[in-house]
Design a protein around this motif. Structure first.
Motif: not given
Length: 413
Positions: A384-413
């Motif tokens: 993701l970092e090589s493609l200009g994006g990133n990943i983060k998460f929110i998590s609480t033990r015994d309740i669950g986890t949410t992962f959020i991935v962001k991928l930037p829009l790239i203009k087609e060459k």
């Protein structure tokens, strides 16, 4: 080479050739059953030339008796069956095909396939290290000679001595750092191969057992039982294929060989493929909520990497969530990026482990009983970092986890 090695030749070839150190596997009779190119080159042999040869072919003649006799080094280690360094505080030598002896460092790792025991050796040619150590000894001897010959010129001797000490400290410091780094790398590779051996042993045994059971269900009315074991085989192969892809991704990311293939494709194509594969891994009562109205969404990215990222996160959500839970998979479109959210109702990530969750081989303390290698999230973050994006998460033990991935829009060459 044992039948199991033949049936999984691609698996072992990838593993052995993925490391620069020499790898040699022997059976209980000390017969060589597998080698990688690095080991063959180290000892001066061509591909396949060491196959079925006795291990003594690589050991200097004067050490054959101590190594091979009943109660010798090999038998003692074989009975102990635990990973360790061979010949600590001893000067180990390997025997080249041309008869030359050279210093080696050897790590030993026992493992079992089926009912047969094997020993995997990781070998490093430490000729350069020995030369460096000799250089340090030479520098020390030279320093002592200079001190003894310049005592009559006290002032000049002190200045010269100070200069020599500073040089020696710098050289020694560099050598110590190099040796420490080499040792850490060797320990990491040993851990890597031990991890791989463990992670492949269980699914391979499951595949073998399922195949044996299928052969026993010969009657037509037993098709349901055959289908059950065929599904087991399919799931195990899918899991192994995922691990192999992860290891290949690590090698490419580290070597800088990753060449991303950007194309324009329908996002629904990748999502449908990921959901189809994830459904095969669902536990009883689990279900996935995923977006259905995305047929008109196109994305210009590396299709395989997008699939890898989403598959990894969905598979983790399934693996670390109990039965009868829901996994929410959402896709949001913004002016400059696609946002993917995968939320589960699983075991969560302990707070004290969250800062390490993207480190290679790290596994949270509440996930150690689940199968896994601890490299998936590290690979996802790297791509993701090589493609200009990133990943983060929110998590609480015994309740669950949410992962959020962001991928930037790239203009087609």
């Amino acid at each position: 080479m044992p039948n199991l090695f033949h049936e999984n030749e691609f698996v072992f070839n990838v593993l052995f050739e993925a490391v620069s150190e020499g790898v040699i596997v022997v059976d209980e009779n000390q017969a060589i059953v597998a080698t990688n190119v690095a080991a063959e080159q180290m000892f001066g042999y061509t591909k396949g030339e060491l196959q079925e040869q006795h291990l003594n072919i690589l050991i200097p003649t004067n050490h054959h008796v101590a190594h091979s006799v009943k109660g010798g080094h090999y038998e003692t280690f074989y009975k102990q069956s635990s990973a360790r360094q061979m010949g600590e505080n001893k000067d180990l030598r390997g025997l080249h095909k041309n008869g030359a002896k050279f210093p080696v460092e050897v790590g030993l790792n026992p493992f079992v396939i089926g009912e047969k025991k094997y020993v995997m050796s990781i070998l490093i040619d430490i000729t350069n290290r020995k030369n460096s150590e000799a250089k340090i000894i030479e520098l020390n001897a030279l320093l002592e000679e200079k001190i003894s010959t310049r005592t009559t010129e006290l002032h000049k001797t002190v200045l010269d001595l100070k200069d020599e000490i500073e040089k020696r400290v710098k050289v020694e410091s560099k050598l110590k750092k190099a040796l420490k780094k080499e040792k850490e790398l060797n320990e990491l590779k040993t851990k890597f191969l031990s991890l791989v051996s463990h992670e492949f042993k269980t699914p391979l045994s499951g595949i073998l057992n399922a195949a044996i059971l299928i052969g026993k269900y010969t009657k037509t009315e037993m098709q349901a039982k055959r289908d059950k074991h065929l599904l087991t085989i399919k799931n195990k192969v899918y899991y192994l294929n995922g691990i192999l892809n992860d290891f290949l991704s690590i090698e490419r990311l580290e070597s800088g060989k990753v060449k991303y293939k950007l194309t324009n494709f329908k996002l629904s194509k990748v999502v449908n493929e990921v959901i189809y594969n994830a459904n095969m891994m669902l536990k009883s009562g689990q279900r996935i909520n995923y977006p259905l109205n995305i047929d008109d969404l196109n994305i210009y990215q590396d299709e395989k990497i997008v699939e890898l990222v989403l598959s990894n996160l969905l598979n983790n959500a399934i693996k670390y969530s109990p039965e009868k839970t829901t996994i929410d998979f959402k896709i949001k479109f913004k002016s400059n990026a696609f946002i993917f959210e995968i939320k589960d109702e699983g075991i969560g990530i302990p707070y004290e482990d969250q800062k390490h969750i993207f480190e290679r081989y790290f596994r949270a303390e509440n996930a150690l009983t689940n199968e896994g290698t601890g490299i998936g999230l590290n690979i996802v973050k790297g791509h993701l970092e090589s493609l200009g994006g990133n990943i983060k998460f929110i998590s609480t033990r015994d309740i669950g986890t949410t992962f959020i991935v962001k991928l930037p829009l790239i203009k087609e060459k």
